[in-house]
Design an enzyme around this catalytic site. Structure first.
Site, mmCIF file in Angstrom:
data_model
loop_
_atom_site.group_PDB
_atom_site.id
_atom_site.type_symbol
_atom_site.label_atom_id
_atom_site.label_comp_id
_atom_site.label_asym_id
_atom_site.label_seq_id
_atom_site.Cartn_x
_atom_site.Cartn_y
_atom_site.Cartn_z
ATOM 1 N N GLN A 152 50.866 149.018 25.895
ATOM 2 C CA GLN A 152 51.393 147.752 25.385
ATOM 3 C C GLN A 152 52.877 147.878 25.037
ATOM 4 O O GLN A 152 53.543 146.874 24.794
ATOM 5 C CB GLN A 152 50.631 147.338 24.125
ATOM 6 C CG GLN A 152 49.159 147.074 24.332
ATOM 7 C CD GLN A 152 48.445 146.855 23.019
ATOM 8 O OE1 GLN A 152 47.716 147.712 22.540
ATOM 9 N NE2 GLN A 152 48.663 145.708 22.400
ATOM 10 N N HIS A 170 52.848 144.891 28.948
ATOM 11 C CA HIS A 170 53.772 143.857 28.467
ATOM 12 C C HIS A 170 55.188 144.041 29.007
ATOM 13 O O HIS A 170 56.139 143.525 28.442
ATOM 14 C CB HIS A 170 53.783 143.834 26.938
ATOM 15 C CG HIS A 170 52.465 143.444 26.343
ATOM 16 N ND1 HIS A 170 52.018 143.896 25.122
ATOM 17 C CD2 HIS A 170 51.481 142.637 26.826
ATOM 18 C CE1 HIS A 170 50.813 143.398 24.871
ATOM 19 N NE2 HIS A 170 50.472 142.630 25.892
ATOM 20 N N CYS A 181 66.361 133.261 40.360
ATOM 21 C CA CYS A 181 66.314 133.898 41.680
ATOM 22 C C CYS A 181 65.603 135.249 41.686
ATOM 23 O O CYS A 181 65.362 135.821 42.751
ATOM 24 C CB CYS A 181 67.725 134.062 42.241
ATOM 25 S SG CYS A 181 68.712 135.346 41.417
ATOM 26 N N GLY A 296 46.763 154.175 18.783
ATOM 27 C CA GLY A 296 47.825 153.462 18.085
ATOM 28 C C GLY A 296 47.870 151.978 18.331
ATOM 29 O O GLY A 296 48.949 151.395 18.410
ATOM 30 N N ASN A 322 43.511 155.409 15.513
ATOM 31 C CA ASN A 322 44.424 154.428 14.921
ATOM 32 C C ASN A 322 44.423 154.573 13.412
ATOM 33 O O ASN A 322 43.365 154.729 12.803
ATOM 34 C CB ASN A 322 44.004 152.999 15.291
ATOM 35 C CG ASN A 322 45.048 151.971 14.931
ATOM 36 O OD1 ASN A 322 46.179 152.011 15.434
ATOM 37 N ND2 ASN A 322 44.712 151.051 14.044
ATOM 38 N N GLY A 324 44.326 152.994 10.171
ATOM 39 C CA GLY A 324 43.968 151.691 9.652
ATOM 40 C C GLY A 324 43.037 150.939 10.576
ATOM 41 O O GLY A 324 42.577 151.447 11.608
#
Length: 372
Positions: A152, A170, A181, A296, A322, A324
């Site tokens: 990501q 992303h 163009c 993560g 991760n 949390g």
């Protein structure tokens, strides 16, 4: 159609309490994750989020010092606004001009190097890994554990560490593309164009006086600019006589190829469609893998969460690292609330890959754009 959309709070999306706070001893986690990788038959897909780059001093969105945590009112520039509004483009490029230099110079951390080592059949040699190991990769009978990466992140740090087969979900900050163009330019070259068009801003950037213009840098390489009134307050507190700058004065060029189009960074903005080819290639990577390792990511963006859902529906085992809570906690077969650099270095050692290079750089609450 898949848009890049995001939940500000992962906890609000969970109907039941997550077990993310249960701490598994590092030694136990190391052996479990090493077994997970061995069982994958050299065919693990890795999905990484902003948390993989925090040890390189790039902030995340929802962590303890994340953008949404420290500034609940933060609003990124959305795709529709960037396309339609000249003011939105002035705002974005002013922010990006100040925020891109540290992205350009940031080095991979042990998470990136450990993952590159787990993909390649030879130990990691540092920043020149991708070049030094070409002959070793071709001549070795031993295979690695990771086949594909889906990230990501837009910072390019996986590739900088030597990883191959990286799909940028992303997009990337390292290129810009004309919306009319399709002409592409290297972002570092475009930075010089912006500097030439905005000498006053560039003088501040070069003199390392930019800290009075922004409050913090975000994970996508832009900074939260202060208003002229906030800049004035800073001057009063610090006896500064520097000129106050308003992002509306920041100049950006039209396309050097077609002459009329506007450049956009080659990233998927919030509210923008994920390219169909990217959607297809990420789904295919999941369907062809023997395991998915998520690192993560709170999985607050559906473009990433759907891949974990796909793995679960297909019966592919899932491991998740991760710090949390994560939206994918209930879907994971293995779940570690642990710093990814520490755990992955231990796993690499357990699998006989030797010492992993890279250092952990703790980010500051407010990040200096130059020399950070």
């Amino acid at each position: 159609m898949h848009l890049r959309i995001s939940l500000r709070s992962v906890s609000k999306a969970l109907s039941t309490a997550s077990d993310a706070t249960t701490k598994i001893p590092l030694a136990t986690a190391t052996k479990e994750l090493a077994s997970f990788l061995r069982d994958g038959g050299s065919n693990i897909t890795v999905l990484t989020g902003a948390g993989a780059s925090t040890d390189s001093a790039i902030p995340d969105y929802r962590g303890e010092n994340g953008t949404y945590t420290l500034n609940p009112d933060y609003k990124p520039v959305f795709f529709q606004a960037f396309v339609a509004s000249d003011e939105a483009r002035h705002r974005y490029w002013a922010r990006s001009f100040l925020g891109f230099p540290p992205i350009m110079t940031t080095e991979p951390n042990p998470t990136h190097y450990a993952l590159a080592a787990l993909q390649l059949p030879a130990p990691v040699q540092g920043p020149t890994l991708n070049v030094d190991n070409k002959s070793k990769v071709q001549g070795s009978s031993k295979s690695g554990y990771i086949r594909n990466f889906i990230t990501q992140n837009v910072d390019g740090l996986h590739q900088k560490a030597g990883a191959r087969n990286v799909i940028e979900l992303h997009g990337t900050l390292h290129q810009v593309k004309c919306m009319t163009c399709g002409h592409e330019e290297d972002r570092s070259d475009f930075q010089q164009v912006l500097a030439d068009l905005n000498p006053e801003w560039n003088d501040l950037l070069q003199s390392q006086s930019t800290s009075r213009l922004y409050t913090r840098m975000n994970a996508d390489g832009d900074v939260e600019l202060k208003t002229p009134e906030q800049q004035q307050h800073h001057q009063q507190e610090h006896s500064s006589m520097d000129k106050r700058l308003d992002y509306r004065t920041f100049q950006y060029p039209t396309c050097s190829c077609c002459g009329t189009g506007h450049y956009k960074p080659s990233v998927v903005f919030f509210g923008e469609n994920i390219p169909p080819a990217t959607k297809e290639s990420t789904s295919q990577a999941i369907l062809e893998s023997n395991g998915l390792l998520v690192i993560g990511s709170s999985l607050a963006t559906f473009s990433a969460f759907r891949l974990v859902q796909l793995a679960k529906q297909t019966g592919i085992p899932i491991a998740l690292i991760n710090l949390g809570q994560s939206r994918g906690d209930a879907l994971a077969d293995l779940r570690y609330d642990e710093n990814s650099s520490l755990l992955l270095k231990a796993v690499a050692h357990e699998l006989g890959l030797g010492d992993i290079p890279g250092t952990i750089k703790r980010r500051k609450r407010v990040m200096n754009v130059v020399g950070s």
